[in-house]
Design an enzyme around this catalytic site. Structure first.
Site, PDB file in Angstrom:
ATOM      1  N   ASN A 166       0.842  -1.195   0.000  1.00  0.00           N
ATOM      2  CA  ASN A 166       0.000   0.000   0.000  1.00  0.00           C
ATOM      3  C   ASN A 166       0.876   1.243   0.000  1.00  0.00           C
ATOM      4  O   ASN A 166       1.928   1.272   0.658  1.00  0.00           O
ATOM      5  CB  ASN A 166      -0.921   0.013   1.215  1.00  0.00           C
ATOM      6  CG  ASN A 166      -1.836   1.229   1.237  1.00  0.00           C
ATOM      7  OD1 ASN A 166      -1.579   2.190   1.953  1.00  0.00           O
ATOM      8  ND2 ASN A 166      -2.885   1.209   0.433  1.00  0.00           N
ATOM      9  N   TYR A 170       0.837  10.764   3.441  1.00  0.00           N
ATOM     10  CA  TYR A 170       0.393  11.186   4.766  1.00  0.00           C
ATOM     11  C   TYR A 170       1.450  12.124   5.343  1.00  0.00           C
ATOM     12  O   TYR A 170       2.641  11.799   5.325  1.00  0.00           O
ATOM     13  CB  TYR A 170       0.226   9.983   5.704  1.00  0.00           C
ATOM     14  CG  TYR A 170      -0.607   8.862   5.137  1.00  0.00           C
ATOM     15  CD1 TYR A 170      -1.988   8.952   5.093  1.00  0.00           C
ATOM     16  CD2 TYR A 170      -0.007   7.706   4.621  1.00  0.00           C
ATOM     17  CE1 TYR A 170      -2.758   7.931   4.564  1.00  0.00           C
ATOM     18  CE2 TYR A 170      -0.757   6.676   4.098  1.00  0.00           C
ATOM     19  CZ  TYR A 170      -2.141   6.785   4.074  1.00  0.00           C
ATOM     20  OH  TYR A 170      -2.896   5.769   3.544  1.00  0.00           O
ATOM     21  N   ARG A 171       1.015  13.236   5.855  1.00  0.00           N
ATOM     22  CA  ARG A 171       1.994  14.174   6.406  1.00  0.00           C
ATOM     23  C   ARG A 171       2.704  13.549   7.608  1.00  0.00           C
ATOM     24  O   ARG A 171       2.151  12.711   8.324  1.00  0.00           O
ATOM     25  CB  ARG A 171       1.301  15.466   6.822  1.00  0.00           C
ATOM     26  CG  ARG A 171       0.506  15.365   8.114  1.00  0.00           C
ATOM     27  CD  ARG A 171      -0.211  16.657   8.429  1.00  0.00           C
ATOM     28  NE  ARG A 171      -0.754  16.665   9.773  1.00  0.00           N
ATOM     29  CZ  ARG A 171      -1.990  17.071  10.070  1.00  0.00           C
ATOM     30  NH1 ARG A 171      -2.805  17.485   9.113  1.00  0.00           N
ATOM     31  NH2 ARG A 171      -2.402  17.070  11.331  1.00  0.00           N
ATOM     32  N   TRP A 184      -2.150   9.020  10.090  1.00  0.00           N
ATOM     33  CA  TRP A 184      -3.088   8.095   9.485  1.00  0.00           C
ATOM     34  C   TRP A 184      -4.489   8.402   9.978  1.00  0.00           C
ATOM     35  O   TRP A 184      -4.829   8.127  11.132  1.00  0.00           O
ATOM     36  CB  TRP A 184      -2.719   6.645   9.839  1.00  0.00           C
ATOM     37  CG  TRP A 184      -1.582   6.106   9.046  1.00  0.00           C
ATOM     38  CD1 TRP A 184      -1.306   6.334   7.741  1.00  0.00           C
ATOM     39  CD2 TRP A 184      -0.563   5.204   9.518  1.00  0.00           C
ATOM     40  NE1 TRP A 184      -0.184   5.640   7.346  1.00  0.00           N
ATOM     41  CE2 TRP A 184       0.292   4.942   8.419  1.00  0.00           C
ATOM     42  CE3 TRP A 184      -0.290   4.598  10.742  1.00  0.00           C
ATOM     43  CZ2 TRP A 184       1.397   4.102   8.519  1.00  0.00           C
ATOM     44  CZ3 TRP A 184       0.803   3.766  10.849  1.00  0.00           C
ATOM     45  CH2 TRP A 184       1.639   3.508   9.745  1.00  0.00           C
ATOM     46  N   GLU A 230      -1.550   0.863  -5.758  1.00  0.00           N
ATOM     47  CA  GLU A 230      -1.402   2.193  -6.361  1.00  0.00           C
ATOM     48  C   GLU A 230      -0.357   2.201  -7.462  1.00  0.00           C
ATOM     49  O   GLU A 230      -0.429   3.030  -8.374  1.00  0.00           O
ATOM     50  CB  GLU A 230      -1.027   3.209  -5.281  1.00  0.00           C
ATOM     51  CG  GLU A 230      -2.138   3.578  -4.320  1.00  0.00           C
ATOM     52  CD  GLU A 230      -2.349   2.556  -3.221  1.00  0.00           C
ATOM     53  OE1 GLU A 230      -3.329   2.690  -2.450  1.00  0.00           O
ATOM     54  OE2 GLU A 230      -1.546   1.600  -3.122  1.00  0.00           O
ATOM     55  N   ASP A 279      -3.846  23.309   7.222  1.00  0.00           N
ATOM     56  CA  ASP A 279      -4.244  22.290   6.258  1.00  0.00           C
ATOM     57  C   ASP A 279      -4.889  22.873   5.012  1.00  0.00           C
ATOM     58  O   ASP A 279      -5.079  24.081   4.886  1.00  0.00           O
ATOM     59  CB  ASP A 279      -5.192  21.294   6.933  1.00  0.00           C
ATOM     60  CG  ASP A 279      -4.793  19.863   6.647  1.00  0.00           C
ATOM     61  OD1 ASP A 279      -4.562  19.531   5.480  1.00  0.00           O
ATOM     62  OD2 ASP A 279      -4.698  19.076   7.608  1.00  0.00           O
TER      63      ASP A 279
END
Length: 492
Positions: A166, A170-171, A184, A230, A279
């Site tokens: 996977n 993600y920051r 997450w 992906e 954000d």
């Protein structure tokens, strides 16, 4: 010809006049972000900062920050083109469900060649450096951020039950030399895999790639169903398979040609407060406990390029990446809900707060049916507002959509409010991850929908008269061929 790596993409950007080099010394604390924000808001080029204070590595930002650069990234003349290829493939097996179609993609003609291929050694293995996150030019983008963040890392994990790989973006907040937050969200695949490891106990192996080729980075942001690799999507988009190598410390597979690779683990019994973070909603997301990544080994290419992104009030770089997702994944939505003719995710809605959908209306209640169908599909469940219009309405034409909404609705009949899950970044809901969503039916109403009065026709003049006036426009002393109607199109 697919880009081999990020450097090949940079060369393409430079050749297209889409890259600006900044050789003045700049600070990764706020200064790079302020420069990038200003350039992004002016629809300016990608930026390569060659002298970053306190770091030996140049920083690339805004690489995807326009429709043209997203087209260059995916090597297409139109962001609709990849979606059209997918539409043709789905049509080849139209008896399958959405998830079945996605999982069946490798069996469809030509796509077996898009599966990732193994490589004996990665370009990222050229140099092994001291495992120290602080040597990376991680950005602090906003004054009240909890610290510096890796903002465009491709986080690589492996499902402990199935072995499926996977990849997600993600920051990661840098806590110190060897630790960083792993952001997450509750509904993300990375979190689901993390929960599986928690049942097993011990440590969860994690590798983090920074500076991948553009198709790989984009694919890691895509809302694919669980279990769909992906890197298959990346191979499909780039027209060639992605070369993958095994991590040194685990069986996690990583992109072979990334600029940096961080290897380590997540301790399954450890949480640490992460945030706040400015954000993509344009607001700070709040502090919350998240898992902690522990760095064990750090590799990079010779003279590596550190890629970062800046998020905040739109338009920003992530808006164009999300627009690509809108166009590429529209055929999947249409496969499940054939009523949908087109869709627009307005930039101002930061892609999970508003969707405008046009439908071919054939029966009463159809708009509500489409709303519920969308709320039941993956990350579309986050949409706080869905506006449904008729098929002759261009959903990308903001003025026309608002005209229809303002004129076509009766609030007691045409507004649908329903509870459901919300994005973790939603600050307006009184509770985390849960709240209400609203649907607006702006279609023409049928008598069966409680509207016995005749629905008025749109004002228009005969097509022949319009053609005549358009052809004679110059005779009237005007320079162009008619009045300008501004449309917000997905591809330009």
């Amino acid at each position: 010809m697919a880009y081999k790596d990020l450097r090949a993409f940079l060369a393409a950007l430079e050749g297209a006049g889409q890259l600006h080099r900044i050789d003045a010394a700049v600070d990764s604390y706020l200064e790079i972000a302020e420069i990038t924000d200003r350039v992004s808001k002016r629809l300016g080029p990608a930026l390569l900062f060659t002298r970053v204070k306190g770091s030996a590595f140049p920083v690339l930002t805004n690489a995807f920050g326009s429709y043209r650069r997203m087209e260059l990234a995916l090597e297409t003349d139109s962001l609709d083109a990849p979606g059209e290829k997918i539409r043709r493939l789905l049509g080849a097996e139209n008896y399958l469900t959405l998830v079945d179609k996605l999982k069946a993609l490798p069996r469809l003609a030509g796509l077996a060649a898009c599966l990732p291929v193994p490589a004996a050694r990665g370009a990222w293995q050229e140099i092994e450096a001291a495992p120290d996150l602080t040597q990376l030019p991680a950005l602090q983008c906003w004054p009240e951020d909890g610290g510096r963040y890796l903002t465009l890392p491709v986080v690589c994990t492996m499902d402990p039950e199935t072995g499926a790989q996977n990849y997600g973006v993600y920051r990661m907040q840098v806590f110190g030399r060897r630790t960083a937050g792993m952001h997450w969200h509750l509904h993300k695949d990375g979190r689901s895999i993390y929960e599986k490891y928690k049942k097993l106990g011990g440590r969860m192996p994690v590798s983090v790639a920074v500076g991948c080729d553009p198709a790989v980075t984009y694919a890691a942001t895509a809302p694919l169903p669980p279990g769909v690799d992906e890197m298959l999507l990346a191979g499909f988009l780039r027209g060639r398979p992605v070369s993958m190598t095994k991590s040194v410390l685990s069986d996690v597979r990583v992109p072979a040609n990334c600029e940096f690779l961080l290897e380590g683990y997540v301790d399954l019994d450890e949480l640490r407060e992460e945030g706040p973070f400015g954000d993509h909603t344009g607001y700070y997301s709040e502090k919350a406990p998240y898992p902690v990544f522990h760095l064990k080994r750090l590799f990079h290419r010779a003279d590596p390029i550190y890629q970062a992104t800046l998020v905040g009030r739109p338009p920003m770089e992530d808006c164009y990446m999300a627009k690509a997702t809108e166009r590429i994944f529209l055929p999947f939505l249409q496969a499940v809900c054939p009523d949908i003719r087109d869709m627009d995710l307005p930039i101002e809605g930061v892609f999970h707060n508003c969707a405008v959908v046009s439908i071919r209306k054939r029966y009463p209640g159809q708009a509500a049916k489409v709303m519920h169908a969308l709320w039941g599909l993956g990350q579309m469940m986050y949409q706080k507002l869905i506006v449904v219009v008729d098929e002759d309405v261009d959903p990308h034409n903001r003025s026309e959509v608002l005209w229809r909404v303002f004129n076509n609705i009766d609030p007691s009949r045409d507004l649908l409010i329903t509870p459901g899950p919300l994005d973790a970044l939603d600050h307006a809901s009184p509770t985390r991850h849960f709240g209400s969503r609203m649907g607006v039916d702006a279609t023409r109403k049928l008598p069966e929908e409680g509207h016995p009065r005749p629905w008025p026709a749109d004002l228009s003049r005969p097509a022949e008269l319009q053609r005549l006036v358009r052809e004679r426009w110059g005779e009237y002393g005007f320079q162009s061929g008619g009045p300008v109607v501004r449309k917000v199109r997905p591809n330009r």
